[in-house]
Design a protein around this motif. Structure first.
Motif, PDB file in Angstrom:
ATOM      1  N   VAL A 185       0.865  -1.178   0.000  1.00 30.53           N
ATOM      2  CA  VAL A 185       0.000   0.000   0.000  1.00 30.53           C
ATOM      3  C   VAL A 185       0.904   1.232   0.000  1.00 30.53           C
ATOM      4  CG1 VAL A 185      -1.919  -1.129   1.166  1.00 30.53           C
ATOM      5  CG2 VAL A 185      -0.152   0.014   2.521  1.00 30.53           C
ATOM      6  N   GLY A 186       0.380   2.332  -0.526  1.00 33.54           N
ATOM      7  CA  GLY A 186       1.159   3.559  -0.562  1.00 33.54           C
ATOM      8  C   GLY A 186       0.288   4.777  -0.366  1.00 33.54           C
ATOM      9  N   ILE A 187       0.898   5.842   0.089  1.00 33.81           N
ATOM     10  CA  ILE A 187       0.218   7.120   0.235  1.00 33.81           C
ATOM     11  C   ILE A 187       1.204   8.215  -0.160  1.00 33.81           C
ATOM     12  CG2 ILE A 187       0.844   7.333   2.688  1.00 33.81           C
ATOM     13  CD1 ILE A 187      -1.863   8.742   3.098  1.00 33.81           C
ATOM     14  N   GLY A 188       0.707   9.232  -0.885  1.00 33.54           N
ATOM     15  CA  GLY A 188       1.644  10.235  -1.354  1.00 33.54           C
ATOM     16  C   GLY A 188       0.974  11.464  -1.925  1.00 33.54           C
ATOM     17  N   VAL A 189       1.751  12.222  -2.679  1.00 29.89           N
ATOM     18  CA  VAL A 189       1.286  13.469  -3.270  1.00 29.89           C
ATOM     19  C   VAL A 189       1.472  13.409  -4.783  1.00 29.89           C
ATOM     20  CG1 VAL A 189       1.747  14.836  -1.214  1.00 29.89           C
ATOM     21  CG2 VAL A 189       3.545  14.567  -2.929  1.00 29.89           C
ATOM     22  N   VAL A 190       0.707  14.238  -5.479  1.00 30.65           N
ATOM     23  CA  VAL A 190       0.797  14.325  -6.936  1.00 30.65           C
ATOM     24  C   VAL A 190       1.456  15.650  -7.292  1.00 30.65           C
ATOM     25  CG1 VAL A 190      -0.456  14.252  -9.112  1.00 30.65           C
ATOM     26  CG2 VAL A 190      -1.299  12.948  -7.140  1.00 30.65           C
ATOM     27  N   VAL A 191       2.555  15.560  -8.053  1.00 33.18           N
ATOM     28  CA  VAL A 191       3.330  16.748  -8.427  1.00 33.18           C
ATOM     29  C   VAL A 191       3.424  16.779  -9.959  1.00 33.18           C
ATOM     30  CG1 VAL A 191       5.463  18.041  -8.028  1.00 33.18           C
ATOM     31  CG2 VAL A 191       4.657  16.426  -6.296  1.00 33.18           C
ATOM     32  N   PRO A 192       2.363  17.213 -10.630  1.00 31.11           N
ATOM     33  CA  PRO A 192       2.383  17.186 -12.087  1.00 31.11           C
ATOM     34  C   PRO A 192       3.078  18.403 -12.678  1.00 31.11           C
ATOM     35  CG  PRO A 192       0.297  18.048 -11.362  1.00 31.11           C
ATOM     36  CD  PRO A 192       1.084  17.703 -10.110  1.00 31.11           C
ATOM     37  N   ARG A 193       3.481  18.265 -13.916  1.00 30.40           N
ATOM     38  CA  ARG A 193       3.827  19.421 -14.740  1.00 30.40           C
ATOM     39  C   ARG A 193       2.799  19.437 -15.865  1.00 30.40           C
ATOM     40  NH1 ARG A 193       9.626  21.545 -17.248  1.00 30.40           N
ATOM     41  NH2 ARG A 193       8.769  23.555 -17.934  1.00 30.40           N
ATOM     42  N   SER A 194       1.820  20.308 -15.748  1.00 29.07           N
ATOM     43  CA  SER A 194       0.642  20.296 -16.599  1.00 29.07           C
ATOM     44  C   SER A 194       0.807  21.255 -17.772  1.00 29.07           C
ATOM     45  CB  SER A 194      -0.597  20.686 -15.782  1.00 29.07           C
ATOM     46  OG  SER A 194      -0.712  19.864 -14.639  1.00 29.07           O
ATOM     47  N   ASP A 195       0.612  20.726 -18.965  1.00 28.62           N
ATOM     48  CA  ASP A 195       0.665  21.518 -20.193  1.00 28.62           C
ATOM     49  C   ASP A 195      -0.771  21.738 -20.640  1.00 28.62           C
ATOM     50  OD1 ASP A 195       1.252  22.730 -22.568  1.00 28.62           O
ATOM     51  OD2 ASP A 195       2.709  21.236 -23.221  1.00 28.62           O
ATOM     52  N   VAL A 196      -1.269  22.972 -20.482  1.00 30.46           N
ATOM     53  CA  VAL A 196      -2.692  23.248 -20.682  1.00 30.46           C
ATOM     54  C   VAL A 196      -2.865  24.484 -21.553  1.00 30.46           C
ATOM     55  CG1 VAL A 196      -4.903  23.723 -19.547  1.00 30.46           C
ATOM     56  CG2 VAL A 196      -3.208  22.260 -18.410  1.00 30.46           C
ATOM     57  N   ARG A 197      -3.841  24.414 -22.460  1.00 29.52           N
ATOM     58  CA  ARG A 197      -4.298  25.587 -23.203  1.00 29.52           C
ATOM     59  C   ARG A 197      -5.804  25.681 -22.999  1.00 29.52           C
ATOM     60  NH1 ARG A 197       0.326  24.977 -23.285  1.00 29.52           N
ATOM     61  NH2 ARG A 197       1.894  25.540 -24.847  1.00 29.52           N
ATOM     62  N   LEU A 198      -6.267  26.847 -22.535  1.00 33.01           N
ATOM     63  CA  LEU A 198      -7.685  27.090 -22.300  1.00 33.01           C
ATOM     64  C   LEU A 198      -8.108  28.269 -23.165  1.00 33.01           C
ATOM     65  CD1 LEU A 198     -10.201  26.354 -20.616  1.00 33.01           C
ATOM     66  CD2 LEU A 198      -9.412  27.993 -18.880  1.00 33.01           C
ATOM     67  N   PHE A 199      -8.978  28.005 -24.140  1.00 33.91           N
ATOM     68  CA  PHE A 199      -9.375  29.026 -25.116  1.00 33.91           C
ATOM     69  C   PHE A 199      -8.139  29.620 -25.804  1.00 33.91           C
ATOM     70  CE2 PHE A 199     -12.508  29.375 -21.516  1.00 33.91           C
ATOM     71  CZ  PHE A 199     -13.508  28.615 -22.121  1.00 33.91           C
ATOM     72  N   THR A 200      -7.170  28.782 -26.112  1.00 37.08           N
ATOM     73  CA  THR A 200      -5.896  29.052 -26.813  1.00 37.08           C
ATOM     74  C   THR A 200      -4.829  29.686 -25.910  1.00 37.08           C
ATOM     75  OG1 THR A 200      -6.328  31.307 -27.653  1.00 37.08           O
ATOM     76  CG2 THR A 200      -7.191  29.453 -28.954  1.00 37.08           C
ATOM     77  N   VAL A 201      -5.143  30.015 -24.669  1.00 38.80           N
ATOM     78  CA  VAL A 201      -4.176  30.648 -23.770  1.00 38.80           C
ATOM     79  C   VAL A 201      -3.690  29.624 -22.743  1.00 38.80           C
ATOM     80  CG1 VAL A 201      -3.795  32.444 -22.039  1.00 38.80           C
ATOM     81  CG2 VAL A 201      -5.196  32.926 -24.061  1.00 38.80           C
ATOM     82  N   GLY A 202      -2.374  29.518 -22.571  1.00 37.85           N
ATOM     83  CA  GLY A 202      -1.837  28.586 -21.589  1.00 37.85           C
ATOM     84  C   GLY A 202      -0.353  28.403 -21.755  1.00 37.85           C
ATOM     85  N   GLN A 203       0.166  27.358 -21.094  1.00 41.59           N
ATOM     86  CA  GLN A 203       1.595  27.111 -21.140  1.00 41.59           C
ATOM     87  C   GLN A 203       1.896  25.740 -20.563  1.00 41.59           C
ATOM     88  OE1 GLN A 203       3.207  30.237 -18.606  1.00 41.59           O
ATOM     89  NE2 GLN A 203       2.989  28.987 -16.780  1.00 41.59           N
ATOM     90  N   ASN A 204       3.157  25.344 -20.719  1.00 41.54           N
ATOM     91  CA  ASN A 204       3.649  24.155 -20.032  1.00 41.54           C
ATOM     92  C   ASN A 204       4.083  24.629 -18.647  1.00 41.54           C
ATOM     93  OD1 ASN A 204       4.702  21.744 -19.231  1.00 41.54           O
ATOM     94  ND2 ASN A 204       6.229  21.589 -20.844  1.00 41.54           N
ATOM     95  N   ASN A 205       3.205  24.443 -17.679  1.00 38.61           N
ATOM     96  CA  ASN A 205       3.425  24.984 -16.341  1.00 38.61           C
ATOM     97  C   ASN A 205       4.558  24.272 -15.614  1.00 38.61           C
ATOM     98  OD1 ASN A 205       0.917  26.894 -15.780  1.00 38.61           O
ATOM     99  ND2 ASN A 205       0.149  25.100 -16.876  1.00 38.61           N
TER     100      ASN A 205
END
Length: 275
Positions: A185-205
């Motif tokens: 079993v494991g427990i932890g945190v999620v540390v994503p690097r999210s690449d998002v565009r919303l209505f054409t505006v966004g970035q690779n965060n």
């Protein structure tokens, strides 16, 4: 008959090799899968949810030393890195990083609930009129070119502490070669690097602490020697992401809950002295 007795002697169940006090580290690669989930986007001028969104992983094509075995590019494939310590012969605790990838499938049909104004975010930008309005479970196509392009491809990263139990199921006589069945079993945190565009505006965060989760797993570890082992494992988990970065502006966020299934295979090393 003597060959049958010899075979039994080298494959019989027996006392497992002592592990208590040893350390281990492993590295390998994974494939992951995700059931559909709802994604909520909220910020100045909009608050809406896309229902039952499907997504896939994004494995790197195997190219040997060009990527997979290149130390400078180690973080590109979907990988698993863990290090642990045996607190008992049949019990270990470890900490590690599962680098999975999550990509929303483009041009899929979904349903939207919520509202979108003609100008959103801060500083504001205009929204294509086709997406402006109040919606109640209305059909919509997730178009990445002018609506939503959403992925965690620089990491749907699950960093976790795991507790694993080992049951010896086979040992080659009195050698160090043995096969262990592992459940954990494991427990932890999620540390994503999210690449998002919303209505054409966004970035690779940049990476951020976006949520937390828990997992269970079951697999097999083949100890080839007292130093070297191979392992293959199935893992399943649940994560709650409440702070996904989207456009790069502090007020624009997304949230979702992601169940995941993962299959990984690794090469590992044991070191240290048993107690």
């Amino acid at each position: 008959m003597k060959y049958l007795l010899l075979f039994i002697s080298i494959t019989a169940f027996g006392q497992s090799v002592p592990h208590k006090g040893k350390y281990f580290v492993y590295w390998g690669y994974n494939r992951s899968a995700y059931p559909s989930s709802d994604i909520t986007f909220h910020g100045p001028g909009y608050d809406f949810t896309l229902n039952k969104v499907t997504a896939s992983d994004a494995p790197t094509t195997f190219d040997g030393f060009e990527t997979y075995f290149n130390p400078s590019l180690f973080s590109i494939p979907q990988f698993n890195l863990h290090a642990g310590y045996f607190i008992k012969d049949n019990l270990s605790v470890s900490i590690g990083w599962d680098h999975m990838k999550y990509v929303v499938d483009d041009f899929q049909n979904s349903h939207i609930t919520g509202n979108i104004l003609g100008q959103v975010s801060n500083p504001g930008f205009a929204v294509n009129p086709r997406y402006v309005g109040n919606f109640s479970n209305s059909p919509i196509v997730i178009n990445p070119t002018d609506f939503v392009d959403y992925e965690h491809t620089d990491g749907f990263n699950f960093a976790a502490v795991e507790l694993d139990h080992y049951k010896n199921v086979w040992r080659a006589g009195k050698t160090n070669m043995e096969l262990d069945w592992i459940n954990g079993v494991g427990i932890g945190v999620v540390v994503p690097r999210s690449d998002v565009r919303l209505f054409t505006v966004g970035q690779n965060n940049f990476w951020n602490l976006a949520g937390a989760g828990a997992s269970i797993k079951s697999g097999l570890r083949l100890n080839l020697t007292h130093l070297l082992f191979l392992e293959t494992t199935l893992k399943g988990g649940y994560t709650d992401l409440w702070d996904v970065h989207t456009t790069g502006r502090s007020e624009d966020k997304a949230s979702q809950s992601i169940w995941f299934g993962e299959w990984f295979w690794v090469l590992g090393f044991n070191f240290g002295k048993t107690k």
